[in-house]
Design a protein around this motif. Structure first.
Motif, PDB file in Angstrom:
ATOM      1  N   ALA A 192      37.319  28.981  50.750  1.00 32.90           N
ATOM      2  CA  ALA A 192      37.403  27.527  50.881  1.00 32.90           C
ATOM      3  C   ALA A 192      37.709  26.849  49.550  1.00 32.90           C
ATOM      4  O   ALA A 192      38.227  25.732  49.529  1.00 32.90           O
ATOM      5  CB  ALA A 192      36.106  26.981  51.461  1.00 32.90           C
ATOM      6  N   LEU A 193      37.402  27.528  48.453  1.00 36.97           N
ATOM      7  CA  LEU A 193      37.545  26.906  47.139  1.00 36.97           C
ATOM      8  C   LEU A 193      38.782  27.373  46.384  1.00 36.97           C
ATOM      9  O   LEU A 193      39.057  26.896  45.288  1.00 36.97           O
ATOM     10  CB  LEU A 193      36.299  27.195  46.293  1.00 36.97           C
ATOM     11  N   ALA A 194      39.527  28.312  46.950  1.00 43.36           N
ATOM     12  CA  ALA A 194      40.696  28.851  46.249  1.00 43.36           C
ATOM     13  C   ALA A 194      41.905  27.943  46.423  1.00 43.36           C
ATOM     14  O   ALA A 194      41.966  27.120  47.345  1.00 43.36           O
ATOM     15  CB  ALA A 194      41.011  30.251  46.768  1.00 43.36           C
ATOM     16  N   GLY A 195      42.868  28.105  45.514  1.00 44.36           N
ATOM     17  CA  GLY A 195      44.140  27.415  45.610  1.00 44.36           C
ATOM     18  C   GLY A 195      45.228  28.388  46.025  1.00 44.36           C
ATOM     19  O   GLY A 195      45.087  29.594  45.843  1.00 44.36           O
ATOM     20  N   ILE A 196      46.315  27.854  46.551  1.00 47.34           N
ATOM     21  CA  ILE A 196      47.333  28.748  47.105  1.00 47.34           C
ATOM     22  C   ILE A 196      48.037  29.577  46.024  1.00 47.34           C
ATOM     23  O   ILE A 196      48.658  30.588  46.344  1.00 47.34           O
ATOM     24  CB  ILE A 196      48.378  27.973  47.944  1.00 47.34           C
ATOM     25  N   GLN A 197      47.945  29.193  44.776  1.00 44.28           N
ATOM     26  CA  GLN A 197      48.565  29.989  43.720  1.00 44.28           C
ATOM     27  C   GLN A 197      47.535  30.783  42.919  1.00 44.28           C
ATOM     28  O   GLN A 197      47.875  31.371  41.894  1.00 44.28           O
ATOM     29  CB  GLN A 197      49.373  29.092  42.781  1.00 44.28           C
ATOM     30  N   ASP A 198      46.303  30.779  43.390  1.00 41.15           N
ATOM     31  CA  ASP A 198      45.248  31.504  42.666  1.00 41.15           C
ATOM     32  C   ASP A 198      45.424  33.013  42.793  1.00 41.15           C
ATOM     33  O   ASP A 198      45.933  33.504  43.806  1.00 41.15           O
ATOM     34  CB  ASP A 198      43.877  31.107  43.197  1.00 41.15           C
TER      35      ASP A 198
ATOM     36  N   PRO B 122      44.169  37.051  43.194  1.00 38.66           N
ATOM     37  CA  PRO B 122      43.279  37.670  44.193  1.00 38.66           C
ATOM     38  C   PRO B 122      41.803  37.541  43.863  1.00 38.66           C
ATOM     39  O   PRO B 122      40.974  37.429  44.770  1.00 38.66           O
ATOM     40  CB  PRO B 122      43.727  39.142  44.179  1.00 38.66           C
ATOM     41  N   SER B 123      41.458  37.544  42.589  1.00 34.74           N
ATOM     42  CA  SER B 123      40.054  37.499  42.187  1.00 34.74           C
ATOM     43  C   SER B 123      39.361  36.207  42.585  1.00 34.74           C
ATOM     44  O   SER B 123      38.132  36.134  42.589  1.00 34.74           O
ATOM     45  CB  SER B 123      39.936  37.698  40.671  1.00 34.74           C
ATOM     46  N   HIS B 124      40.123  35.175  42.932  1.00 36.74           N
ATOM     47  CA  HIS B 124      39.528  33.885  43.299  1.00 36.74           C
ATOM     48  C   HIS B 124      39.176  33.801  44.785  1.00 36.74           C
ATOM     49  O   HIS B 124      38.638  32.791  45.221  1.00 36.74           O
ATOM     50  CB  HIS B 124      40.483  32.752  42.944  1.00 36.74           C
ATOM     51  N   PHE B 125      39.501  34.832  45.529  1.00 37.72           N
ATOM     52  CA  PHE B 125      39.225  34.833  46.964  1.00 37.72           C
ATOM     53  C   PHE B 125      38.012  35.724  47.231  1.00 37.72           C
ATOM     54  O   PHE B 125      38.040  36.930  46.981  1.00 37.72           O
ATOM     55  CB  PHE B 125      40.434  35.346  47.752  1.00 37.72           C
ATOM     56  N   ARG B 126      36.947  35.117  47.750  1.00 36.14           N
ATOM     57  CA  ARG B 126      35.697  35.840  47.942  1.00 36.14           C
ATOM     58  C   ARG B 126      35.722  36.765  49.153  1.00 36.14           C
ATOM     59  O   ARG B 126      34.979  37.746  49.201  1.00 36.14           O
ATOM     60  CB  ARG B 126      34.537  34.853  48.092  1.00 36.14           C
ATOM     61  N   TYR B 127      36.540  36.459  50.136  1.00 39.29           N
ATOM     62  CA  TYR B 127      36.522  37.235  51.372  1.00 39.29           C
ATOM     63  C   TYR B 127      37.849  37.971  51.534  1.00 39.29           C
ATOM     64  O   TYR B 127      38.924  37.386  51.344  1.00 39.29           O
ATOM     65  CB  TYR B 127      36.274  36.314  52.560  1.00 39.29           C
ATOM     66  N   ARG B 128      37.773  39.229  51.889  1.00 41.91           N
ATOM     67  CA  ARG B 128      38.969  40.051  52.003  1.00 41.91           C
ATOM     68  C   ARG B 128      38.791  41.082  53.102  1.00 41.91           C
ATOM     69  O   ARG B 128      37.682  41.594  53.309  1.00 41.91           O
ATOM     70  CB  ARG B 128      39.235  40.767  50.673  1.00 41.91           C
TER      71      ARG B 128
END
Length: 122
Positions: A99-105, A107-113
């Protein structure tokens, strides 16, 4: 707890197409969702991302014009349509959300995978 499950694994010849799907559960509201990939011996890289509420997208320049990311909010499903595939597109493809990531962030900024799905182009 957000859960992501990818599908669409496949092997195709160069120039072919595949569509990946990511079934998501456990979240509400606007999320940034993306596809990342990792080839053997290489770092994980972003492929494409989308804000589920606005539909704004981002594409890695290496796939722009060949791949299309989309989100079906009614089905809680993320898609990646891959056309004109090249051997360098080979790798493990992961769906990710935050929910807090940006579209250009990165992979490390995405908590769920998800666990990933293999794409092989020969």
């Amino acid at each position: 707890h957000v859960q992501l499950v990818e599908s669409g694994e496949g092997s195709v010849q160069a120039g072919g197409s595949l569509r990946l799907s990511c079934a998501a559960s456990g979240y509400t509201g606007n999320y940034c969702m993306g596809w990342f990939r990792q080839a053997p011996g290489k770092e994980r890289e972003g492929v494409a991302a989308i804000y589920t509420r606005t539909g704004q997208t981002y594409y890695n320049p290496s796939v722009k014009g060949r791949f299309t990311i989309s989100a079906d909010n009614a089905r809680n499903t993320l898609y990646l349509q891959m056309d004109s595939l090249k051997p360098e597109d080979t790798g493990m493809y992961y769906c990710a959300a935050d929910a807090l990531a940006g579209i250009q962030d990165p992979p490390s900024h995405f908590r769920y995978r998800g666990h990933g799905t293999q794409v092989t182009v020969s």
